[in-house]
Design an enzyme around this catalytic site. Structure first.
Site, PDB file in Angstrom:
ATOM      1  N   TYR A   1     -12.703 -10.708 -40.548  1.00 42.52           N
ATOM      2  CA  TYR A   1     -13.586 -11.739 -40.004  1.00 42.52           C
ATOM      3  C   TYR A   1     -13.508 -11.757 -38.482  1.00 42.52           C
ATOM      4  O   TYR A   1     -14.527 -11.841 -37.794  1.00 42.52           O
ATOM      5  CB  TYR A   1     -13.213 -13.107 -40.565  1.00 42.52           C
TER       6      TYR A   1
ATOM      7  N   GLY B   1     -19.444 -23.982 -35.864  1.00 45.13           N
ATOM      8  CA  GLY B   1     -19.068 -22.918 -36.792  1.00 45.13           C
ATOM      9  C   GLY B   1     -17.565 -22.828 -36.957  1.00 45.13           C
ATOM     10  O   GLY B   1     -16.834 -23.789 -36.711  1.00 45.13           O
ATOM     11  N   CYS B   2     -17.093 -21.676 -37.357  1.00 48.67           N
ATOM     12  CA  CYS B   2     -15.662 -21.473 -37.613  1.00 48.67           C
ATOM     13  C   CYS B   2     -14.841 -21.773 -36.366  1.00 48.67           C
ATOM     14  O   CYS B   2     -15.101 -21.237 -35.290  1.00 48.67           O
ATOM     15  CB  CYS B   2     -15.417 -20.034 -38.057  1.00 48.67           C
ATOM     16  N   PHE B   3     -13.832 -22.626 -36.499  1.00 48.24           N
ATOM     17  CA  PHE B   3     -13.056 -23.017 -35.319  1.00 48.24           C
ATOM     18  C   PHE B   3     -12.238 -21.882 -34.727  1.00 48.24           C
ATOM     19  O   PHE B   3     -11.842 -21.947 -33.559  1.00 48.24           O
ATOM     20  CB  PHE B   3     -12.191 -24.254 -35.558  1.00 48.24           C
TER      21      PHE B   3
ATOM     22  N   CYS C   1     -13.418 -19.014 -33.949  1.00 50.57           N
ATOM     23  CA  CYS C   1     -14.311 -18.468 -32.919  1.00 50.57           C
ATOM     24  C   CYS C   1     -14.415 -19.395 -31.714  1.00 50.57           C
ATOM     25  O   CYS C   1     -14.329 -18.956 -30.560  1.00 50.57           O
ATOM     26  CB  CYS C   1     -15.707 -18.247 -33.493  1.00 50.57           C
TER      27      CYS C   1
END
Length: 220
Positions: free
Chosen positions: A195, A52-54, A56
């Site tokens: 986010y 997923g989003c780096f 995180c």
């Protein structure tokens, strides 16, 4: 001007990568390539994960004892020198990834793999949480046969706890492209970002609750 650009980037990320393609992104020549082994540097090893989003994933790994640093970037694709804008289309073949720099005397590769599976929804295909698209797909990269066997063993153990198949690809590591400077330590420097507050911080808090014994003292 920079703040406006960063806000736009945040909105794009929070909007689930609306330019992404959901078709398989890993080319056969990459999946079947010989893995590249990264040598130790000053006693430190490197491992590579996509989940997923780096933003995180970077924050999760930097909270683990024995990890010196986690770097955001791109891996698993066929495009040279990818940019964030290119990656966000899903056409580069790359997934947002992290390079985990760690002390193997303190934390093992096996533990890092367990962190990987334990800090996400391992059954979500082509995404993680609100982020959807091939650039957010789950990948664990191996550098030799021993690492591959370790990953496969833990993946099989994790699969017993779920009704759905485990989504993570297991790929030979080829190359890691470091992301733009503004992505590095993003959660640390932008805790007020929507986010980060709604996705990233809850994700790392779930991980902390699940694995308190792995945490550095300063993040407990």
């Amino acid at each position: 001007m920079k703040s406006i650009f960063l806000t736009a980037v945040c909105i794009l990320c929070f909007a689930c990568g609306n330019n992404a393609q959901n078709k398989p992104a890993t080319k056969p020549e990459i999946a079947n390539a010989k893995p590249v082994e990264v040598p130790l540097e000053n006693g430190m090893a490197k491992a590579y994960f996509a989940s997923g989003c780096f933003w995180c994933v970077e924050a999760v790994y930097e909270s683990v004892k024995g990890v010196k640093e986690a770097v955001s970037g791109y891996s698993g694709g066929h495009t040279k020198n990818p940019t964030y804008e290119q990656s966000n289309t899903g056409r580069t073949g790359h997934a947002e990834s992290v390079e985990v720099i760690y002390d193997p005397k303190v934390v093992s590769f096996e533990t890092l793999v367990k962190v990987y599976f334990g800090s996400q929804n391992p059954t979500q295909v082509n995404g993680q949480g609100p982020d959807h698209g091939s650039q957010y797909r789950s990948i664990i990269f191996y550098q030799d046969e021993q690492q591959k066997q370790t990953i496969e063993k833990i993946k099989a153990e994790v699969a017993k706890n779920y009704d759905k198949p485990i989504a993570a690809e297991i790929l030979p590591f080829q190359k890691f492209w470091i992301a733009e400077d503004y992505h590095q330590d993003y959660e640390k420097y932008h805790p007020e970002n929507p986010y980060i507050q709604k996705v990233s911080i809850p994700r790392i808090n779930r991980f902390k609750k699940k694995f308190p014994e792995l945490l550095k003292k300063e993040v407990q």
